[in-house]
Design a protein around this motif. Structure first.
Motif, PDB file in Angstrom:
ATOM      1  N   ILE A  62       0.839  -1.201   0.000  1.00 46.76           N
ATOM      2  CA  ILE A  62       0.000   0.000   0.000  1.00 46.76           C
ATOM      3  C   ILE A  62       0.872   1.248   0.000  1.00 46.76           C
ATOM      4  O   ILE A  62       0.597   2.222  -0.717  1.00 46.76           O
ATOM      5  N   HIS A  63       1.940   1.213   0.780  1.00 49.46           N
ATOM      6  CA  HIS A  63       2.830   2.369   0.888  1.00 49.46           C
ATOM      7  C   HIS A  63       3.487   2.662  -0.461  1.00 49.46           C
ATOM      8  O   HIS A  63       3.543   3.814  -0.899  1.00 49.46           O
ATOM      9  N   VAL A  64       3.986   1.621  -1.119  1.00 50.21           N
ATOM     10  CA  VAL A  64       4.630   1.799  -2.421  1.00 50.21           C
ATOM     11  C   VAL A  64       3.627   2.306  -3.452  1.00 50.21           C
ATOM     12  O   VAL A  64       3.901   3.259  -4.198  1.00 50.21           O
ATOM     13  N   LEU A  65       2.450   1.693  -3.487  1.00 48.56           N
ATOM     14  CA  LEU A  65       1.436   2.092  -4.471  1.00 48.56           C
ATOM     15  C   LEU A  65       0.969   3.518  -4.236  1.00 48.56           C
ATOM     16  O   LEU A  65       0.810   4.300  -5.193  1.00 48.56           O
ATOM     17  N   SER A  66       0.761   3.892  -2.984  1.00 49.89           N
ATOM     18  CA  SER A  66       0.311   5.256  -2.691  1.00 49.89           C
ATOM     19  C   SER A  66       1.374   6.280  -3.077  1.00 49.89           C
ATOM     20  O   SER A  66       1.055   7.377  -3.545  1.00 49.89           O
ATOM     21  N   ALA A  67       2.663   5.926  -2.901  1.00 45.91           N
ATOM     22  CA  ALA A  67       3.739   6.833  -3.320  1.00 45.91           C
ATOM     23  C   ALA A  67       3.749   7.001  -4.831  1.00 45.91           C
ATOM     24  O   ALA A  67       3.862   8.121  -5.348  1.00 45.91           O
ATOM     25  N   LEU A  68       3.621   5.890  -5.562  1.00 49.51           N
ATOM     26  CA  LEU A  68       3.632   5.958  -7.030  1.00 49.51           C
ATOM     27  C   LEU A  68       2.419   6.725  -7.552  1.00 49.51           C
ATOM     28  O   LEU A  68       2.531   7.479  -8.518  1.00 49.51           O
ATOM     29  N   LEU A  69       1.273   6.533  -6.923  1.00 45.28           N
ATOM     30  CA  LEU A  69       0.078   7.264  -7.338  1.00 45.28           C
ATOM     31  C   LEU A  69       0.210   8.757  -7.038  1.00 45.28           C
ATOM     32  O   LEU A  69      -0.248   9.596  -7.818  1.00 45.28           O
ATOM     33  N   THR A  70       0.841   9.083  -5.922  1.00 40.41           N
ATOM     34  CA  THR A  70       1.029  10.487  -5.565  1.00 40.41           C
ATOM     35  C   THR A  70       1.838  11.218  -6.630  1.00 40.41           C
ATOM     36  O   THR A  70       1.578  12.392  -6.940  1.00 40.41           O
ATOM     37  N   GLY A  71       2.813  10.519  -7.212  1.00 41.99           N
ATOM     38  CA  GLY A  71       3.644  11.138  -8.233  1.00 41.99           C
ATOM     39  C   GLY A  71       2.865  11.653  -9.424  1.00 41.99           C
ATOM     40  O   GLY A  71       3.267  12.637 -10.066  1.00 41.99           O
ATOM     41  N   PHE A  72       1.730  11.027  -9.738  1.00 44.43           N
ATOM     42  CA  PHE A  72       0.926  11.459 -10.880  1.00 44.43           C
ATOM     43  C   PHE A  72       0.359  12.868 -10.682  1.00 44.43           C
ATOM     44  O   PHE A  72       0.131  13.592 -11.646  1.00 44.43           O
TER      45      PHE A  72
END
Length: 300
Positions: free
Chosen positions: A149-159
């Motif tokens: 979840i932490h990794v996915l939320s970070a990658l999504l934040t980048g968008f």
């Protein structure tokens, strides 16, 4: 002058509290110092030294073509991928430190480095997998979900910061200075890591003391306020249930005011602003909480 007095008043109140409750403050500071020796320094120092050495020896240039595809999605050059990768592996504040080093070497412009700061600085996987997953929730599986979840939320934040970036087909990067020798990079990496750890541990101890009264508040309010200030202090307050899982995920995404100050310290000489970083961490906390709420329906 008025703003200075406005800042001095709460600090005076804080000093009065420290003097009136010196015994408890001393005990909390001792516990924070023990936490640094037991968990913070072993978890961060090797990564700080190694990440600085890697960037000095040209890891950003080496990673550029290999991570260019991923970073194209965020309209960032390939070297930015090394900060994202090291930030996900090494934990706070490795990602921010690496982004600053890339900017100093001329591999990222100030605007690119600030957009990168919005999502490259992340929690240590050991903390998520072992401390939270195994220690708090008694389940390695819960730790794995927290990390994903932490990794996915970070990658999504980048968008959300992609729109302000230019397409990758732009001017060439500035000329990069020659890499130092391995012994020179080793000495510089260890020296810089030692200085950074002094900052990091100082903030951990200070905010551990500030968070100690909040630990006495009952229910999720006390845990939430504690996690907002200092992430490590949150762990003994979490309940091993769905609510605790969501709160742990959100606070790990935010990192805490302590991490914000640590990040400001490692960026001190870089000229990079914190505005995008703060916005990114707040957004990541919301995304992490939402994803954790969905996963918790299956996990609990």
């Amino acid at each position: 002058m008025r703003s200075r007095w406005t800042a001095c008043l709460p600090l005076c109140g804080l000093l009065v509290w420290f003097l009136a409750d010196a015994g408890e403050v001393r005990a909390a500071a001792g516990a924070g110092l023990a936490l640094c020796g037991r968990s913070v320094i072993p978890a961060l120092f090797p990564f700080m030294a190694a990440s600085t050495m890697l960037v000095s020896l040209g890891f950003g240039e080496w990673a550029a073509p290999r991570l260019a595809g991923l970073m194209n999605v965020y309209r960032l050059p390939g070297p930015a991928g090394s900060a994202l990768l090291l930030g996900l592996v090494g934990g706070y504040p490795i990602g921010a430190r690496t982004a600053a080093e890339l900017h100093k070497k001329g591999l990222l412009t100030a605007g690119e480095a600030e957009r990168l700061l919005g999502f490259c600085n992340n929690s240590n996987p050991v903390f998520l997998l072992s401390v939270l997953g195994g220690g708090v929730f008694g389940s390695p599986r819960a730790g794995v979900y927290l990390w994903l979840i932490h990794v996915l939320s970070a990658l999504l934040t980048g968008f959300f910061f992609r729109g302000s970036g230019k397409p990758i087909g732009r001017q060439a990067l500035p000329r990069v200075s020659p890499c130092p020798s391995l012994p020179a990079a080793f000495v510089e990496g260890v020296k810089n890591a030692c200085v950074s750890m002094v900052y990091v541990c100082g903030f951990v101890i200070f905010f551990y003391v500030l968070a100690s009264p909040l630990a006495g508040l009952s229910g999720p309010l006390g845990a939430g306020l504690t996690g907002f200030l200092e992430l490590f202090s949150l762990t003994p307050l979490l309940a091993a249930d769905r609510e605790g899982f969501i709160l742990a995920s959100a606070c790990a995404g935010w990192g805490g005011v302590s991490i914000l100050c640590q990040t400001a310290a490692v960026l001190e000489d870089s000229g990079l602003r914190l505005r995008t970083y703060v916005t990114g961490k707040a957004l990541q906390a919301l995304l992490a909480a939402g994803l954790a709420a969905l996963v918790s329906l299956y996990l609990f």
